[in-house]
Design a protein around this motif. Structure first.
Motif, PDB file in Angstrom:
ATOM      1  N   PRO A  28       0.800  -1.232   0.000  1.00 14.21           N
ATOM      2  CA  PRO A  28       0.000   0.000   0.000  1.00 14.21           C
ATOM      3  C   PRO A  28       0.834   1.285   0.000  1.00 14.21           C
ATOM      4  O   PRO A  28       1.925   1.330   0.562  1.00 14.21           O
ATOM      5  CB  PRO A  28      -0.828  -0.110   1.276  1.00 14.21           C
ATOM      6  N   VAL A  29       0.295   2.303  -0.605  1.00 18.99           N
ATOM      7  CA  VAL A  29       0.933   3.622  -0.659  1.00 18.99           C
ATOM      8  C   VAL A  29       1.277   4.098   0.756  1.00 18.99           C
ATOM      9  O   VAL A  29       2.341   4.680   0.986  1.00 18.99           O
ATOM     10  CB  VAL A  29       0.013   4.645  -1.367  1.00 18.99           C
ATOM     11  N   GLU A  30       0.386   3.830   1.720  1.00 17.50           N
ATOM     12  CA  GLU A  30       0.580   4.284   3.095  1.00 17.50           C
ATOM     13  C   GLU A  30       1.890   3.765   3.699  1.00 17.50           C
ATOM     14  O   GLU A  30       2.510   4.450   4.507  1.00 17.50           O
ATOM     15  CB  GLU A  30      -0.603   3.850   3.971  1.00 17.50           C
ATOM     16  N   GLN A  31       2.288   2.575   3.298  1.00 12.74           N
ATOM     17  CA  GLN A  31       3.553   2.005   3.795  1.00 12.74           C
ATOM     18  C   GLN A  31       4.718   2.906   3.426  1.00 12.74           C
ATOM     19  O   GLN A  31       5.564   3.216   4.265  1.00 12.74           O
ATOM     20  CB  GLN A  31       3.752   0.616   3.182  1.00 12.74           C
ATOM     21  N   TYR A  32       4.747   3.377   2.195  1.00  6.51           N
ATOM     22  CA  TYR A  32       5.854   4.210   1.720  1.00  6.51           C
ATOM     23  C   TYR A  32       5.738   5.645   2.224  1.00  6.51           C
ATOM     24  O   TYR A  32       6.756   6.315   2.405  1.00  6.51           O
ATOM     25  CB  TYR A  32       5.957   4.123   0.201  1.00  6.51           C
ATOM     26  N   LEU A  33       4.518   6.103   2.476  1.00  7.86           N
ATOM     27  CA  LEU A  33       4.350   7.409   3.115  1.00  7.86           C
ATOM     28  C   LEU A  33       4.917   7.364   4.532  1.00  7.86           C
ATOM     29  O   LEU A  33       5.571   8.312   4.978  1.00  7.86           O
ATOM     30  CB  LEU A  33       2.872   7.815   3.134  1.00  7.86           C
ATOM     31  N   ARG A  34       4.690   6.252   5.240  1.00  6.17           N
ATOM     32  CA  ARG A  34       5.253   6.076   6.587  1.00  6.17           C
ATOM     33  C   ARG A  34       6.776   6.042   6.514  1.00  6.17           C
ATOM     34  O   ARG A  34       7.465   6.675   7.327  1.00  6.17           O
ATOM     35  CB  ARG A  34       4.724   4.792   7.228  1.00  6.17           C
ATOM     36  N   TYR A  35       7.321   5.324   5.519  1.00  2.10           N
ATOM     37  CA  TYR A  35       8.777   5.286   5.352  1.00  2.10           C
ATOM     38  C   TYR A  35       9.325   6.696   5.146  1.00  2.10           C
ATOM     39  O   TYR A  35      10.372   7.045   5.684  1.00  2.10           O
ATOM     40  CB  TYR A  35       9.168   4.418   4.160  1.00  2.10           C
ATOM     41  N   LEU A  36       8.620   7.486   4.367  1.00  2.66           N
ATOM     42  CA  LEU A  36       9.069   8.852   4.089  1.00  2.66           C
ATOM     43  C   LEU A  36       9.076   9.698   5.360  1.00  2.66           C
ATOM     44  O   LEU A  36      10.052  10.412   5.633  1.00  2.66           O
ATOM     45  CB  LEU A  36       8.148   9.475   3.032  1.00  2.66           C
ATOM     46  N   VAL A  37       8.022   9.591   6.171  1.00  2.00           N
ATOM     47  CA  VAL A  37       7.961  10.330   7.441  1.00  2.00           C
ATOM     48  C   VAL A  37       9.102   9.882   8.351  1.00  2.00           C
ATOM     49  O   VAL A  37       9.807  10.710   8.940  1.00  2.00           O
ATOM     50  CB  VAL A  37       6.586  10.119   8.126  1.00  2.00           C
ATOM     51  N   GLU A  38       9.312   8.565   8.456  1.00  2.00           N
ATOM     52  CA  GLU A  38      10.381   8.042   9.311  1.00  2.00           C
ATOM     53  C   GLU A  38      11.755   8.448   8.792  1.00  2.00           C
ATOM     54  O   GLU A  38      12.675   8.699   9.577  1.00  2.00           O
ATOM     55  CB  GLU A  38      10.266   6.525   9.430  1.00  2.00           C
ATOM     56  N   GLN A  39      11.895   8.552   7.481  1.00  2.00           N
ATOM     57  CA  GLN A  39      13.161   9.010   6.903  1.00  2.00           C
ATOM     58  C   GLN A  39      13.405  10.476   7.271  1.00  2.00           C
ATOM     59  O   GLN A  39      14.516  10.846   7.664  1.00  2.00           O
ATOM     60  CB  GLN A  39      13.134   8.828   5.387  1.00  2.00           C
ATOM     61  N   HIS A  40      12.368  11.297   7.184  1.00  2.00           N
ATOM     62  CA  HIS A  40      12.505  12.711   7.561  1.00  2.00           C
ATOM     63  C   HIS A  40      12.854  12.871   9.039  1.00  2.00           C
ATOM     64  O   HIS A  40      13.551  13.818   9.410  1.00  2.00           O
ATOM     65  CB  HIS A  40      11.234  13.497   7.232  1.00  2.00           C
ATOM     66  N   LYS A  41      12.396  11.937   9.873  1.00  2.00           N
ATOM     67  CA  LYS A  41      12.700  11.978  11.308  1.00  2.00           C
ATOM     68  C   LYS A  41      14.084  11.410  11.614  1.00  2.00           C
ATOM     69  O   LYS A  41      14.534  11.462  12.749  1.00  2.00           O
ATOM     70  CB  LYS A  41      11.671  11.157  12.090  1.00  2.00           C
ATOM     71  N   GLY A  42      14.748  10.810  10.620  1.00  2.00           N
ATOM     72  CA  GLY A  42      16.066  10.222  10.838  1.00  2.00           C
ATOM     73  C   GLY A  42      16.023   8.820  11.410  1.00  2.00           C
ATOM     74  O   GLY A  42      17.049   8.302  11.852  1.00  2.00           O
ATOM     75  N   GLU A  43      14.861   8.184  11.396  1.00  2.00           N
ATOM     76  CA  GLU A  43      14.716   6.840  11.943  1.00  2.00           C
ATOM     77  C   GLU A  43      15.118   5.755  10.946  1.00  2.00           C
ATOM     78  O   GLU A  43      15.480   4.654  11.342  1.00  2.00           O
ATOM     79  CB  GLU A  43      13.263   6.601  12.377  1.00  2.00           C
ATOM     80  N   ARG A  44      15.000   6.050   9.690  1.00  2.00           N
ATOM     81  CA  ARG A  44      15.311   5.087   8.635  1.00  2.00           C
ATOM     82  C   ARG A  44      15.795   5.835   7.415  1.00  2.00           C
ATOM     83  O   ARG A  44      15.564   7.030   7.267  1.00  2.00           O
ATOM     84  CB  ARG A  44      14.094   4.229   8.268  1.00  2.00           C
ATOM     85  N   VAL A  45      16.448   5.097   6.536  1.00  2.00           N
ATOM     86  CA  VAL A  45      16.756   5.579   5.191  1.00  2.00           C
ATOM     87  C   VAL A  45      16.195   4.534   4.250  1.00  2.00           C
ATOM     88  O   VAL A  45      16.465   3.342   4.397  1.00  2.00           O
ATOM     89  CB  VAL A  45      18.272   5.746   4.961  1.00  2.00           C
ATOM     90  N   THR A  46      15.384   4.987   3.302  1.00  2.00           N
ATOM     91  CA  THR A  46      14.867   4.112   2.260  1.00  2.00           C
ATOM     92  C   THR A  46      15.602   4.456   0.979  1.00  2.00           C
ATOM     93  O   THR A  46      15.531   5.584   0.502  1.00  2.00           O
ATOM     94  CB  THR A  46      13.347   4.289   2.082  1.00  2.00           C
ATOM     95  N   LEU A  47      16.342   3.478   0.473  1.00  2.00           N
ATOM     96  CA  LEU A  47      17.083   3.646  -0.775  1.00  2.00           C
ATOM     97  C   LEU A  47      16.267   3.072  -1.919  1.00  2.00           C
ATOM     98  O   LEU A  47      15.754   1.949  -1.821  1.00  2.00           O
ATOM     99  CB  LEU A  47      18.430   2.930  -0.686  1.00  2.00           C
ATOM    100  N   VAL A  48      16.144   3.829  -2.986  1.00  2.00           N
ATOM    101  CA  VAL A  48      15.362   3.450  -4.156  1.00  2.00           C
ATOM    102  C   VAL A  48      16.312   3.239  -5.326  1.00  2.00           C
ATOM    103  O   VAL A  48      17.200   4.062  -5.562  1.00  2.00           O
ATOM    104  CB  VAL A  48      14.335   4.556  -4.497  1.00  2.00           C
ATOM    105  N   ALA A  49      16.105   2.140  -6.044  1.00  2.00           N
ATOM    106  CA  ALA A  49      16.890   1.860  -7.252  1.00  2.00           C
ATOM    107  C   ALA A  49      16.030   2.136  -8.475  1.00  2.00           C
ATOM    108  O   ALA A  49      14.858   1.738  -8.529  1.00  2.00           O
ATOM    109  CB  ALA A  49      17.349   0.403  -7.272  1.00  2.00           C
ATOM    110  N   GLU A  50      16.639   2.806  -9.437  1.00  2.00           N
ATOM    111  CA  GLU A  50      16.000   3.030 -10.730  1.00  2.00           C
ATOM    112  C   GLU A  50      16.899   2.450 -11.807  1.00  2.00           C
ATOM    113  O   GLU A  50      18.125   2.585 -11.736  1.00  2.00           O
ATOM    114  CB  GLU A  50      15.816   4.522 -10.995  1.00  2.00           C
TER     115      GLU A  50
END
Length: 141
Positions: A28-50
């Motif tokens: 779900p989109v919400e999962q990645y929105l949560r990842y984005l919020v947590e990334q902004h808080k410095g709790e996680r980094v989500t790396l995306v490959a293109e």
């Protein structure tokens, strides 16, 4: 083919969710929105490959593991590591893992064994294919 690794951004949640839905995976989109919020808080980094500008996969580095003993020792967790089926076995997973390792080395105390991190692998949609560790990734290089 050109592979580019970058951090998750505001445009990604819908793109990622849609890409996984196309291959029959519910992400779900919400999962990645949560990842984005947590990334902004410095709790996680989500790396995306293109690959040639198209979304191909992602991996997360959690700075505070969900596992209590690792969290207490400050050992990061690499989790939710996915490459779209059509892009598997093209080195994208290895590139993501290499970049995750770099992030851990940059942030972790180099006087101790920085490579101690948790790597959780699932291939939930394909019970026939066993999980694999990516060539060259040993968590202590």
């Amino acid at each position: 083919m050109n592979t580019h690794i970058r951090r998750l951004n505001e445009n990604d949640p819908v793109i990622i969710s849609h890409a996984f839905q196309e291959q029959g995976w519910e992400k779900p989109v919400e999962q990645y929105l949560r990842y984005l919020v947590e990334q902004h808080k410095g709790e996680r980094v989500t790396l995306v490959a293109e690959l040639d500008g198209a979304f191909a996969g992602y991996v997360n580095v959690l700075w505070n593991s969900h596992y209590p003993s690792f969290r207490e020792q400050g050992i990061p967790e690499i989790n939710d590591f996915n490459v779209l089926i059509k892009y598997q076995r093209q080195g994208i997973g290895s590139r993501l893992m290499d970049r995750a390792e770099e992030l851990i080395r940059e942030r972790t105390d180099t006087s101790r064994d920085w490579g101690r991190c948790i790597l959780r692998l699932w291939q939930s949609s394909d019970p026939i294919r066993p999980p694999r560790i990516y060539p060259g990734w040993q968590g202590n290089s």
